[in-house]
Motif scaffolding. Structure first.
Motif, PDB file in Angstrom:
ATOM      1  N   LYS A  34       0.836  -1.202   0.000  1.00 44.27           N
ATOM      2  CA  LYS A  34       0.000   0.000   0.000  1.00 44.27           C
ATOM      3  C   LYS A  34       0.872   1.255   0.000  1.00 44.27           C
ATOM      4  O   LYS A  34       0.588   2.219  -0.706  1.00 44.27           O
ATOM      5  N   LYS A 201      -8.713  12.955   0.649  1.00 51.12           N
ATOM      6  CA  LYS A 201      -9.396  12.738  -0.636  1.00 51.12           C
ATOM      7  C   LYS A 201      -9.732  14.079  -1.293  1.00 51.12           C
ATOM      8  O   LYS A 201      -9.570  14.248  -2.496  1.00 51.12           O
ATOM      9  N   SER A 203      -8.118  16.817  -0.897  1.00 55.05           N
ATOM     10  CA  SER A 203      -6.884  17.470  -1.351  1.00 55.05           C
ATOM     11  C   SER A 203      -6.449  16.931  -2.716  1.00 55.05           C
ATOM     12  O   SER A 203      -5.916  17.683  -3.544  1.00 55.05           O
ATOM     13  N   LYS A 244      -1.253  10.479 -10.800  1.00 53.64           N
ATOM     14  CA  LYS A 244      -2.632  10.982 -10.923  1.00 53.64           C
ATOM     15  C   LYS A 244      -2.658  12.308 -11.690  1.00 53.64           C
ATOM     16  O   LYS A 244      -3.514  12.543 -12.538  1.00 53.64           O
TER      17      LYS A 244
HETATM   18  N1  COA Z   1      -1.201  -2.707  -2.793  1.00 48.30           N
HETATM   19  C1  COA Z   1      -1.161  -1.720  -3.709  1.00 48.30           C
HETATM   20  N2  COA Z   1      -1.929  -0.590  -3.644  1.00 48.30           N
HETATM   21  C2  COA Z   1      -2.745  -0.456  -2.569  1.00 48.30           C
HETATM   22  C3  COA Z   1      -2.825  -1.442  -1.572  1.00 48.30           C
HETATM   23  C4  COA Z   1      -2.008  -2.618  -1.712  1.00 48.30           C
HETATM   24  N3  COA Z   1      -2.009  -3.586  -0.805  1.00 48.30           N
HETATM   25  N4  COA Z   1      -3.704  -1.028  -0.654  1.00 48.30           N
HETATM   26  C5  COA Z   1      -4.184   0.162  -1.048  1.00 48.30           C
HETATM   27  N5  COA Z   1      -3.592   0.521  -2.220  1.00 48.30           N
HETATM   28  C6  COA Z   1      -3.786   1.752  -2.983  1.00 48.30           C
HETATM   29  C7  COA Z   1      -5.244   2.172  -3.071  1.00 48.30           C
HETATM   30  O1  COA Z   1      -5.907   1.436  -4.090  1.00 48.30           O
HETATM   31  C8  COA Z   1      -5.082   3.649  -3.421  1.00 48.30           C
HETATM   32  O2  COA Z   1      -4.774   3.774  -4.786  1.00 48.30           O
HETATM   33  P1  COA Z   1      -5.545   4.832  -5.722  1.00 48.30           P
HETATM   34  O3  COA Z   1      -5.111   6.175  -5.262  1.00 48.30           O
HETATM   35  O4  COA Z   1      -5.089   4.485  -7.077  1.00 48.30           O
HETATM   36  O5  COA Z   1      -7.014   4.613  -5.501  1.00 48.30           O
HETATM   37  C9  COA Z   1      -3.849   4.051  -2.617  1.00 48.30           C
HETATM   38  O6  COA Z   1      -3.182   2.841  -2.270  1.00 48.30           O
HETATM   39  C10 COA Z   1      -4.163   4.832  -1.335  1.00 48.30           C
HETATM   40  O7  COA Z   1      -5.036   4.099  -0.541  1.00 48.30           O
HETATM   41  P2  COA Z   1      -6.459   4.683  -0.061  1.00 48.30           P
HETATM   42  O8  COA Z   1      -7.073   3.677   0.861  1.00 48.30           O
HETATM   43  O9  COA Z   1      -7.250   5.155  -1.217  1.00 48.30           O
HETATM   44  O10 COA Z   1      -6.099   5.998   0.704  1.00 48.30           O
HETATM   45  P3  COA Z   1      -5.727   6.281   2.222  1.00 48.30           P
HETATM   46  O11 COA Z   1      -6.942   6.282   3.064  1.00 48.30           O
HETATM   47  O12 COA Z   1      -4.608   5.423   2.665  1.00 48.30           O
HETATM   48  O13 COA Z   1      -5.208   7.786   2.145  1.00 48.30           O
HETATM   49  C11 COA Z   1      -4.139   9.741   1.264  1.00 48.30           C
HETATM   50  C12 COA Z   1      -4.285   8.209   1.151  1.00 48.30           C
HETATM   51  C13 COA Z   1      -3.215  10.236   0.212  1.00 48.30           C
HETATM   52  C14 COA Z   1      -5.495  10.387   1.126  1.00 48.30           C
HETATM   53  C15 COA Z   1      -3.571  10.037   2.683  1.00 48.30           C
HETATM   54  O14 COA Z   1      -2.300   9.459   2.781  1.00 48.30           O
HETATM   55  C16 COA Z   1      -3.447  11.495   2.984  1.00 48.30           C
HETATM   56  O15 COA Z   1      -4.382  12.121   3.489  1.00 48.30           O
HETATM   57  N6  COA Z   1      -2.256  12.118   2.718  1.00 48.30           N
HETATM   58  C17 COA Z   1      -1.982  13.506   3.018  1.00 48.30           C
HETATM   59  C18 COA Z   1      -2.623  14.480   2.053  1.00 48.30           C
HETATM   60  C19 COA Z   1      -1.978  14.537   0.726  1.00 48.30           C
HETATM   61  O16 COA Z   1      -0.838  14.187   0.560  1.00 48.30           O
HETATM   62  N7  COA Z   1      -2.735  15.010  -0.275  1.00 48.30           N
HETATM   63  C20 COA Z   1      -2.262  15.105  -1.636  1.00 48.30           C
HETATM   64  C21 COA Z   1      -2.711  16.307  -2.395  1.00 48.30           C
HETATM   65  S1  COA Z   1      -1.929  17.789  -1.839  1.00 48.30           S
END
Ligand code: COA
Length: 384
Positions: A34, A201, A203, A244
């Motif tokens: 992940k 999400k 962001s 993305k």
């Molecule tokens: N193997 C491979 N990929 C995996 C996985 C695994 N075992 N488990 C989950 N993933 C992928 C998900 O499918 C997702 O991919 P996608 O973006 O293509 O949909 C990705 O990992 C992230 O997982 P997800 O569950 O969707 O998100 P999360 O709840 O872990 O949160 C963020 C991810 C980025 C929202 C979170 O880390 C965050 O808030 N970060 C800070 C804010 C930020 O950086 N924002 C960016 C814009 S400024």
């Protein structure tokens, strides 16, 4: 005939410790893929208690001064989200540590991860008026979220310093840009909080919406066609975000844009974690260091700072950029970080916000060139 102005030199620094995200995954019961694949992150830099944005920023700038001297620098701009004082700029502290001339202005700029780009634009304007001057821009940040949140594995720390000058040795920045500002509550950090508040999400959506709007403005202003951009450098809060952004750029412009056009820009950020304002320029550092075929090519940059401001701009790489790479130096800084356990990282995380209420001495624990040494009479103290 307009003058060529742009990035003359660029240097990256990071914190003294490193956490392997496989260890964080194991400790928090998450599939390591992940982090590695889903977020595109392998490690995060973790600052020691004797490090902050000033020590990292000055460390990034030092090799630039060693290469070009200090005399032509009449402006120092320090871009950061993780400010260390509400009034005095981090630039003034860095100015002292770096021994810059007294005849120099120093100021801090803030807008989440975007401010370094605003600093760069201001710097280009200053050099356009006074081409014999140079401007030192420092982008330095520590990304800190609450522990045990989805954002925790996207933390990190790092700084990039760059010199803006006429007749630049690395990248000429072109004058046409696209900009977009929208009031969005996707990420912010209240004055009384050491960690950011984030709707992750939202962001991601706000970044992608900013990208399309800024691109439309870029084209309306006469910016080049997408086909004339040969590499991309997207802001990378975690490196999967660049994928993305790249996909959105392809969809929005109705073109095919291969991953090879941006992939090299993620090399340093995968290991450093989020460095907010520095992250876009860490992407450029990796491109310059590892892409051997950049001479004369145009790079498209997407700068995004939550809240939110987006700016798209372009730059053309010089013919001689390979002579000015900093590959070995940056590798030494990344490889030189001392690995820490999850327990140690968590202890450093909670110890990172030092109160100014009482005097405190912070012992030197990392081996960078500059150290935060504590609080005296409520003021932060530093040592070279
Ligand atoms: N193997 C491979 N990929 C995996 C996985 C695994 N075992 N488990 C989950 N993933 C992928 C998900 O499918 C997702 O991919 P996608 O973006 O293509 O949909 C990705 O990992 C992230 O997982 P997800 O569950 O969707 O998100 P999360 O709840 O872990 O949160 C963020 C991810 C980025 C929202 C979170 O880390 C965050 O808030 N970060 C800070 C804010 C930020 O950086 N924002 C960016 C814009 S400024």
């Amino acid at each position: 005939m307009s003058m060529r102005i742009g990035i003359h030199d660029l240097s990256l620094a990071t914190a003294g410790y490193v956490l392997d995200l496989n260890d964080l995954a194991a400790a928090t019961g998450v599939d390591p893929d992940k982090f590695r694949i889903g977020l595109g992150q392998d490690q995060m830099s973790v600052p020691g208690l004797d490090e902050d944005i000033v020590t990292m920023g000055a460390a990034a700038a030092l090799p630039i001064l060693e290469r070009h001297g200090r005399d032509s620098i009449r402006t120092l701009m320090f871009a950061t989200e993780s400010g260390i004082d509400q009034s005095k700029s981090a630039a003034v502290f860095a100015h002292a540590l770096l021994g810059l001339p007294d005849t120099c202005r120093a100021v801090e700029l803030k807008q989440a991860c975007y401010a370094a780009t605003a600093a760069m634009q201001a710097a280009l304007g200053i050099v356009a008026r006074n081409p014999e001057e140079t401007v030192l821009v420092i982008a330095s940040d520590i990304a800190r979220y609450e522990v045990d949140t989805a954002a925790e594995p996207t933390q990190g720390a790092g700084a990039v310093a760059f010199l803006i000058a006429a007749d630049p040795a690395l990248v000429e920045i072109e004058p046409i840009v696209g900009v977009h500002t929208a009031d969005v509550s996707d990420f912010w950090r209240p004055n009384d909080s050491a960690t950011a508040v984030v709707d992750g999400k939202l962001s991601i959506d706000a970044y992608l919406d900013g990208l399309t709007a800024a691109w439309d403005d870029f084209r309306a202003r006469g910016g080049v066609d997408i086909a004339e951009i040969e590499r991309f450098c997207h802001h990378q809060p975690f490196t999967r975000m660049a994928a993305k952004a790249h996909r959105r750029m392809a969809e929005h412009t109705g073109t095919e844009l291969g991953v090879e056009l941006y992939e090299t820009s993620t090399v340093y950020n995968r290991r450093m974690g989020n460095s907010y304002t520095a992250s876009l320029y860490a992407g450029l550092a990796a491109l310059l260091d590892f892409d051997d075929d950049l001479a004369g090519r145009r790079i498209g940059f997407v700068s995004y700072g939550s809240g939110s401001v987006t700016e798209i701009f372009t730059g053309v790489v010089s013919a001689e950029y390979r002579e000015f790479r900093r590959q070995a130096e940056t590798a030494a800084r990344l490889d030189g970080r001392v690995p820490v356990s999850v327990e140690r990282y968590r202890a450093l995380h909670s110890g990172g916000a030092v109160s100014s209420a009482a005097d405190v001495e912070i012992p030197v624990e990392t081996d960078g060139p500059f150290h935060f040494t504590g609080i005296r009479h409520r003021a932060r103290q530093y040592r070279a």
